[in-house]
Design a protein around this motif. Sequence first.
Motif, short mmCIF file in Angstrom:
data_model
loop_
_atom_site.label_atom_id
_atom_site.label_comp_id
_atom_site.label_asym_id
_atom_site.label_seq_id
_atom_site.Cartn_x
_atom_site.Cartn_y
_atom_site.Cartn_z
N ARG A 56 79.14 107.57 79.00
CA ARG A 56 77.95 106.98 79.54
C ARG A 56 77.08 106.46 78.79
O ARG A 56 76.50 105.16 78.86
CB ARG A 56 77.73 107.39 80.94
CG ARG A 56 76.69 106.30 81.92
CD ARG A 56 76.95 106.35 82.83
NE ARG A 56 77.71 106.76 84.24
CZ ARG A 56 77.47 107.50 85.08
NH1 ARG A 56 76.36 108.79 85.28
NH2 ARG A 56 78.25 107.54 85.82
N ALA A 57 76.74 107.11 77.71
CA ALA A 57 75.30 107.03 77.19
C ALA A 57 75.88 106.13 75.87
O ALA A 57 75.52 105.23 75.28
CB ALA A 57 74.80 108.71 76.43
N ALA A 58 76.83 106.31 75.27
CA ALA A 58 77.99 105.24 74.84
C ALA A 58 78.00 104.66 74.78
O ALA A 58 77.74 103.43 74.47
CB ALA A 58 78.88 106.30 73.89
N ARG A 59 78.80 104.24 76.40
CA ARG A 59 78.81 102.62 77.01
C ARG A 59 77.96 101.86 76.39
O ARG A 59 77.43 101.11 76.63
CB ARG A 59 79.63 102.75 77.82
CG ARG A 59 81.41 103.11 78.07
CD ARG A 59 82.00 102.58 79.16
NE ARG A 59 81.74 104.21 80.45
CZ ARG A 59 81.75 105.33 80.23
NH1 ARG A 59 82.62 105.95 79.30
NH2 ARG A 59 81.39 106.11 81.25
N LEU A 60 76.40 102.55 77.33
CA LEU A 60 75.67 102.05 77.92
C LEU A 60 74.63 101.61 76.00
O LEU A 60 74.18 100.79 75.79
CB LEU A 60 74.58 102.46 77.96
CG LEU A 60 74.15 102.98 79.34
CD1 LEU A 60 73.21 104.14 80.15
CD2 LEU A 60 74.40 101.52 80.44
N LEU A 61 75.41 102.45 74.62
CA LEU A 61 74.16 102.05 73.56
C LEU A 61 75.42 100.95 73.22
O LEU A 61 74.86 100.06 72.24
CB LEU A 61 74.71 103.33 72.69
CG LEU A 61 73.78 104.22 72.77
CD1 LEU A 61 74.06 105.64 72.20
CD2 LEU A 61 72.07 103.68 72.03
N LEU A 62 76.63 101.03 72.80
CA LEU A 62 77.55 99.69 72.81
C LEU A 62 77.01 98.59 73.60
O LEU A 62 77.13 97.22 72.87
CB LEU A 62 78.77 99.82 73.20
CG LEU A 62 79.32 101.10 72.32
CD1 LEU A 62 81.37 102.23 72.71
CD2 LEU A 62 79.20 100.74 70.40
N ASP A 96 81.20 112.21 80.95
CA ASP A 96 81.47 112.58 79.45
C ASP A 96 82.16 112.32 78.17
O ASP A 96 82.12 112.39 77.68
CB ASP A 96 80.85 114.09 80.36
CG ASP A 96 80.49 114.68 78.65
OD1 ASP A 96 79.14 114.72 78.20
OD2 ASP A 96 80.70 116.16 78.21
N ALA A 97 83.07 111.99 78.98
CA ALA A 97 85.12 111.32 78.11
C ALA A 97 83.94 110.22 77.38
O ALA A 97 83.68 109.96 77.59
CB ALA A 97 85.77 110.81 79.19
N LEU A 98 85.03 110.77 75.93
CA LEU A 98 84.24 110.23 74.58
C LEU A 98 85.50 109.66 74.02
O LEU A 98 85.88 111.32 73.26
CB LEU A 98 83.39 111.16 74.48
CG LEU A 98 82.52 110.49 73.45
CD1 LEU A 98 81.64 109.21 74.01
CD2 LEU A 98 81.33 111.27 72.80
N TYR A 101 72.77 114.63 76.01
CA TYR A 101 73.16 113.32 77.08
C TYR A 101 74.96 114.11 77.02
O TYR A 101 75.33 113.78 78.32
CB TYR A 101 73.39 112.32 76.52
CG TYR A 101 72.65 111.91 75.76
CD1 TYR A 101 71.33 110.70 76.10
CD2 TYR A 101 72.52 111.36 74.64
CE1 TYR A 101 70.34 110.75 76.58
CE2 TYR A 101 70.66 110.83 74.31
CZ TYR A 101 70.04 110.32 75.19
OH TYR A 101 69.40 109.93 74.30
N THR A 102 74.88 115.53 77.08
CA THR A 102 76.02 116.10 77.09
C THR A 102 76.09 115.96 79.63
O THR A 102 75.11 116.55 79.62
CB THR A 102 75.99 117.91 77.32
OG1 THR A 102 76.26 117.64 75.81
CG2 THR A 102 77.47 118.46 77.38
#
Length: 175
Positions: free
Chosen positions: A163-169, A122-124, A157-158
């Motif tokens: 992880r969601a951000a890394r996948l989107l990137l 969850d770290a962003l 995606y909380t």
Amino acid sequence: SSTLYHELLPVILGQRITAQEAVRQWHRLVRRLGQPAPGPHPTLRLPPTAPDLAGRPAWWFHPLGIETRRADALREVARREVQLHEWAQLSPHEAATRLRSLPGIGQWTIGSALATAFGDPDALAVGDYHLKNAIVFALTGRARGTDEEMLDLLEPYTGQRGRAARLLLAVSPRP
């Protein structure tokens, strides 16, 4: 998660500068203060020890390209090495709460360090210059966005926002 001290050092160097310059500064710092690493590669060096960093005045870091504000944060983290090893045994949320109490450690630094030190899904890195724009573009098609918009878009995606951000990137075109 016992790597919290070591993860924070290069992340602090990455504050407010380009990734390329942060890598250069990290290499300079490690070449200057790091001891040779064990093993067959004589040029491989270990990260600086806490006593090596904590005892240096802020001006010592200036020839390496590290201004006083980041030098102070590095020295503070070095002075708290024992606490950081204790905090590394806590939950990511609790460790983040403790890290917020350190001068020079903010949301971006905490998110960046916890993602690797804890493997926190969850770290962003809130406050990142590019991340908010990339995530907003991937999910809305708009070229620019704010941290608040990014957090709102990632809210479903909380628990897995990093992880969601890394996948989107990894899969989305950039603005």
